[in-house]
Design a protein around this motif. Sequence first.
Motif, PDB file in Angstrom:
ATOM      1  N   ILE A 294      33.060  36.055  44.578  1.00  0.00           N
ATOM      2  CA  ILE A 294      32.817  35.133  45.690  1.00  0.00           C
ATOM      3  C   ILE A 294      33.002  33.683  45.230  1.00  0.00           C
ATOM      4  O   ILE A 294      33.541  32.852  45.953  1.00  0.00           O
ATOM      5  CB  ILE A 294      31.386  35.328  46.252  1.00  0.00           C
ATOM      6  N   LEU A 295      32.597  33.392  44.000  1.00  0.00           N
ATOM      7  CA  LEU A 295      32.677  32.024  43.481  1.00  0.00           C
ATOM      8  C   LEU A 295      33.996  31.724  42.769  1.00  0.00           C
ATOM      9  O   LEU A 295      34.151  30.681  42.149  1.00  0.00           O
ATOM     10  CB  LEU A 295      31.503  31.761  42.529  1.00  0.00           C
ATOM     11  N   GLY A 296      34.954  32.663  42.847  1.00  0.00           N
ATOM     12  CA  GLY A 296      36.276  32.411  42.270  1.00  0.00           C
ATOM     13  C   GLY A 296      36.353  32.597  40.783  1.00  0.00           C
ATOM     14  O   GLY A 296      37.290  32.133  40.134  1.00  0.00           O
ATOM     15  N   MET A 297      35.355  33.274  40.187  1.00  0.00           N
ATOM     16  CA  MET A 297      35.350  33.483  38.740  1.00  0.00           C
ATOM     17  C   MET A 297      36.064  34.758  38.336  1.00  0.00           C
ATOM     18  O   MET A 297      36.160  35.070  37.156  1.00  0.00           O
ATOM     19  CB  MET A 297      33.898  33.550  38.232  1.00  0.00           C
ATOM     20  N   GLY A 298      36.533  35.510  39.321  1.00  0.00           N
ATOM     21  CA  GLY A 298      37.233  36.750  39.015  1.00  0.00           C
ATOM     22  C   GLY A 298      36.282  37.899  38.727  1.00  0.00           C
ATOM     23  O   GLY A 298      35.067  37.763  38.815  1.00  0.00           O
TER      24      GLY A 298
END
Length: 450
Positions: A294-298
């Motif tokens: 969700i936070l784009g950290m993969g």
Amino acid sequence: MIFEGLAEKLQKTFKKLKGKGKLNEKDVEEAMREVRVALLEADVNFKVVKDFVKKLKERAIGQEIMESLTPGQHVIKIVNDELTELMGGTQSKISISSKPPTVIMLVGLQGAGKTTTAGKLANLLRKQGRRPLMAAGDVYRPAAIKQLQVLGEQLDIPVYTLGDKTNPVDIAKGAVEHARSYGNDLVIIDTAGRLHINEELMDELKNIRSTVHPHEILFVMDATTGQDAVTVAKTFDEQLGIDGVIMTKLDGDTRGGAALSVKAVTGKPIKFAGMGEKLDALEPFHPDRMAARILGMGDVLTLIEKAQTGMDAEKALEIQRKIKAQEYTLQDFMEQMDQVKSMGPLDEIIGMIPGLGQAKQLKNLKGAVDEKEFVHMRAIIQSMTPRERKEPKVIKDSRKKRIARGSGTRVSDVNRLLKQFEETKKMMKQLTGMEKSMKKGGGLKLPFFK
């Protein structure tokens, strides 16, 4: 992509914080306001949002900042921690009985996908070494028994049924006895649903529960129905007592309200998530991995797991060697497409790679390659000569026209394929660079923690 709307809004909010060397209370307040709006727009339960933002504020303003993090990264780390906690904290596994068979009872409203989920769950647990038996306990919905039998034939998993004229309690009891006699260490009971909760449905489920004493009662809910499904899950828990949730159609849930609310509202964790229509598209639910996505950290761990099950290890190593030696060809591209296709939708795979989910050069790739597109791309590559596959630069206008005719496509399709091939090579170089940094620095550096 899963939670696409929420992910984009949150990542946009935190991008503003990331570059700031120092944060004041006003910066935090503004970020929290944007987080609150993003969660409410994602259909997260209002009380859950209120409590969530309150916790974030308390931690963001009151805690000491780690030396290795900037103030912006500190806030993002807190959001990551709290999102993980909101969805359950850690992976919640099913309880396996020390005295077989383990009995799992699936419950929920009609249309949530219980029967298909029974097949997916049996398939997943068989891969983990179990010997499942599915019990056809839905005697009311037309063709429900037949549907489960067809799934059983496709998966080569036995199905226990006494027909649609038999009491579901007797079917459940008979299935458990059958499992003991024939060495099945797991029984999955598919039960009937209704379009709404009623006394008759609950009484029947309670009778099954008191007769076979299931080790797990799992509520099957459709993620795309949002807060309505969460409310129903709460009622089922109050009246029947559930042990966890299986969330279907999570791959189609761009908002994420149900997944983010259900644990806080019911107190019961999501144990599995349906990530597609195929019978192997059911996965254990990992709150920490979902928060990172969700936070784009993969989600590197899930990506590795998918690669291990869906890709040929020797071919993968050969591709890696070719990329490093700059020998990567269109033939390799085609073979790799086939392997990636077996891992799931391309946009989901890209979303699992840290820092690449929002990369500009991948915008044309994300969501662009569906089943038909794969067929067209294969046809285009197969219409090329060996030299053209090895040296795409030789493909000029006249060759493009010949390839388009031979593959039944247009020149614009050939151009798009060549562009996607170049973008894939760029992505591969980024991944190779990421691998080098991991070896050099002793770990993976995620985008928010540089």
